[in-house]
Write an enzyme that holds these catalytic residues in place. Structure first.
Site, PDB file in Angstrom:
ATOM      1  N   CYS A  34       0.829  -1.210   0.000  1.00  0.00           N
ATOM      2  CA  CYS A  34       0.000   0.000   0.000  1.00  0.00           C
ATOM      3  C   CYS A  34       0.863   1.259   0.000  1.00  0.00           C
ATOM      4  O   CYS A  34       0.465   2.290  -0.535  1.00  0.00           O
ATOM      5  CB  CYS A  34      -0.956   0.001   1.188  1.00  0.00           C
ATOM      6  SG  CYS A  34      -0.147  -0.051   2.799  1.00  0.00           S
ATOM      7  N   CYS A 145      24.660  37.721  11.952  1.00  0.00           N
ATOM      8  CA  CYS A 145      25.487  37.930  13.140  1.00  0.00           C
ATOM      9  C   CYS A 145      24.913  39.092  13.948  1.00  0.00           C
ATOM     10  O   CYS A 145      24.696  40.190  13.412  1.00  0.00           O
ATOM     11  CB  CYS A 145      26.932  38.233  12.731  1.00  0.00           C
ATOM     12  SG  CYS A 145      28.020  38.587  14.143  1.00  0.00           S
ATOM     13  N   CYS A 148      28.086  42.042  14.312  1.00  0.00           N
ATOM     14  CA  CYS A 148      28.449  42.922  13.202  1.00  0.00           C
ATOM     15  C   CYS A 148      27.326  43.084  12.186  1.00  0.00           C
ATOM     16  O   CYS A 148      27.446  43.865  11.241  1.00  0.00           O
ATOM     17  CB  CYS A 148      29.708  42.414  12.495  1.00  0.00           C
ATOM     18  SG  CYS A 148      29.454  40.880  11.561  1.00  0.00           S
ATOM     19  N   HIS A 274      -1.471   1.478   7.452  1.00  0.00           N
ATOM     20  CA  HIS A 274      -1.970   1.360   6.084  1.00  0.00           C
ATOM     21  C   HIS A 274      -1.940   2.729   5.419  1.00  0.00           C
ATOM     22  O   HIS A 274      -2.169   3.753   6.062  1.00  0.00           O
ATOM     23  CB  HIS A 274      -3.396   0.813   6.102  1.00  0.00           C
ATOM     24  CG  HIS A 274      -3.990   0.633   4.745  1.00  0.00           C
ATOM     25  ND1 HIS A 274      -3.477  -0.263   3.826  1.00  0.00           N
ATOM     26  CD2 HIS A 274      -5.038   1.247   4.132  1.00  0.00           C
ATOM     27  CE1 HIS A 274      -4.199  -0.195   2.711  1.00  0.00           C
ATOM     28  NE2 HIS A 274      -5.145   0.709   2.881  1.00  0.00           N
TER      29      HIS A 274
END
Length: 328
Positions: A34, A145, A148, A274
């Site tokens: 299945c 960052c 900076c 299933h």
């Protein structure tokens, strides 16, 4: 060819006073297949996939050739609905991948990604692959960052989006969580090339380019330390018939996708259960459950959103296939 599966689906359309819109072919379930049947149906009714597959060159005895043969069998059936065997295709799958060379229950998502990857490799051997043209998008992970304020980008292709789920949420919430900024600090600091050391940073992932067909995989299986196995998250996660993607970096964001197929898992866990697929054909939802086919209504679609209970065996939407409907 197998026995007829026509009774239920033919009655459904007879009651509507309409003809069956196109071939609706059931597939025999031979020893827990299945997981494959649900993927086959979802790909067969993906127009972009089927048209490319049937017009492609293929090597003899390849997965591509076996899938072409299977699709041609489904397409050329003189009956609007019947049952066929995918035995030759499954045998080729087992020859190529030892993981599937048994009669165990397998994961349909793992199978889907393997099939697309294998087709991609085979197509490149005889020409150009179109798999990425149809399914691949591009994401960009940004690292900002906090010292900076420099930004570092890392791009990568994706064939599907694997999304975390929570109880009583939605696909939109899962997508927002996927793109939500995350603070990187303490032991998880980011190494900033401009500062030449580790710094606190913010990380976020956005979708840079969107695919023709967007596959969303809801991560419903989680490893439980308590039970020492994967358990299923039955969480109710609502998903829309139309999806607007806003969290993108593209100039033309806000693209609209339409849901056309849903692979559903029912059962208690990763290694048992299933699979079936729900496919939208014209304005009708059709449920393909191996060799059984019936028309589904909107209530049935909402039922497979999941359950208010955290765990259990309820049928839940697992893999969602969206097709781009506005391309600007």
């Amino acid at each position: 060819m197998g026995t007829s599966t026509s009774s239920k689906i033919e009655k459904d359309f007879t009651d509507l006073g309409e003809e069956i819109p196109e071939n609706l072919i059931g597939i025999e379930n031979k020893s827990n297949t299945c997981y494959a049947n649900s993927v086959i149906q979802s790909l067969y009714f993906c127009k972009e996939f089927k048209e490319n597959l049937l017009s492609s060159k293929s090597l003899p005895n390849s997965l591509t050739k076996h899938m072409q043969d299977l699709f041609l069998l489904m397409k050329s059936s003189k009956k609007k609905t019947e049952v066929i065997s995918a035995k030759a295709f499954i045998q080729q799958v087992k020859r190529l991948n030892i993981l599937f060379d048994n009669e165990n229950h397998h994961d349909s998502h793992e199978f889907l990604i393997w099939v697309l990857g294998t087709l991609d490799e085979e197509l490149k051997k005889v020409g150009k692959s179109w798999i990425e043209d149809v399914f691949a998008g591009k994401s960009v992970t940004q690292f900002i960052c906090l010292t900076c304020e420099s930004i570092s980008n890392r791009e990568e292709l994706f064939i599907d989006l694997s999304l975390d789920v929570m109880q009583n949420t939605s696909l939109i919430s899962s997508l927002n969580s996927f793109t939500k900024p995350e603070r990187m600090s303490e032991e998880n600091k980011f190494h900033c090339d401009y500062c030449s050391c580790k710094q606190e940073a913010e990380r976020r992932t956005l979708i840079k380019n969107t695919p023709q067909v967007l596959i969303c995989h809801l991560k419903r299986f989680k490893y439980s330390e308590q039970y020492r196995r994967y358990t299923k998250l039955n969480y109710r996660v609502a998903f829309p018939c139309q999806l607007r993607l806003d969290n993108t970096l593209e100039e033309n964001d806000g693209k609209i996708y339409e849901l056309y197929s849903i692979i559903v898992h029912s059962g208690p866990g990763f290694q048992i259960g299933h699979y079936m697929s729900f496919v939208k054909i014209n304005e009708y939802w059709i449920r393909f459950d191996d060799d059984y086919i019936e028309r589904a209504d909107e209530n049935m679609i909402q039922y497979i959103f999941g359950s208010p209970r955290d765990v259990g065996s309820a049928p839940c939407g697992y893999i969602l296939f969206y097709r781009l409907v506005n391309k600007f």
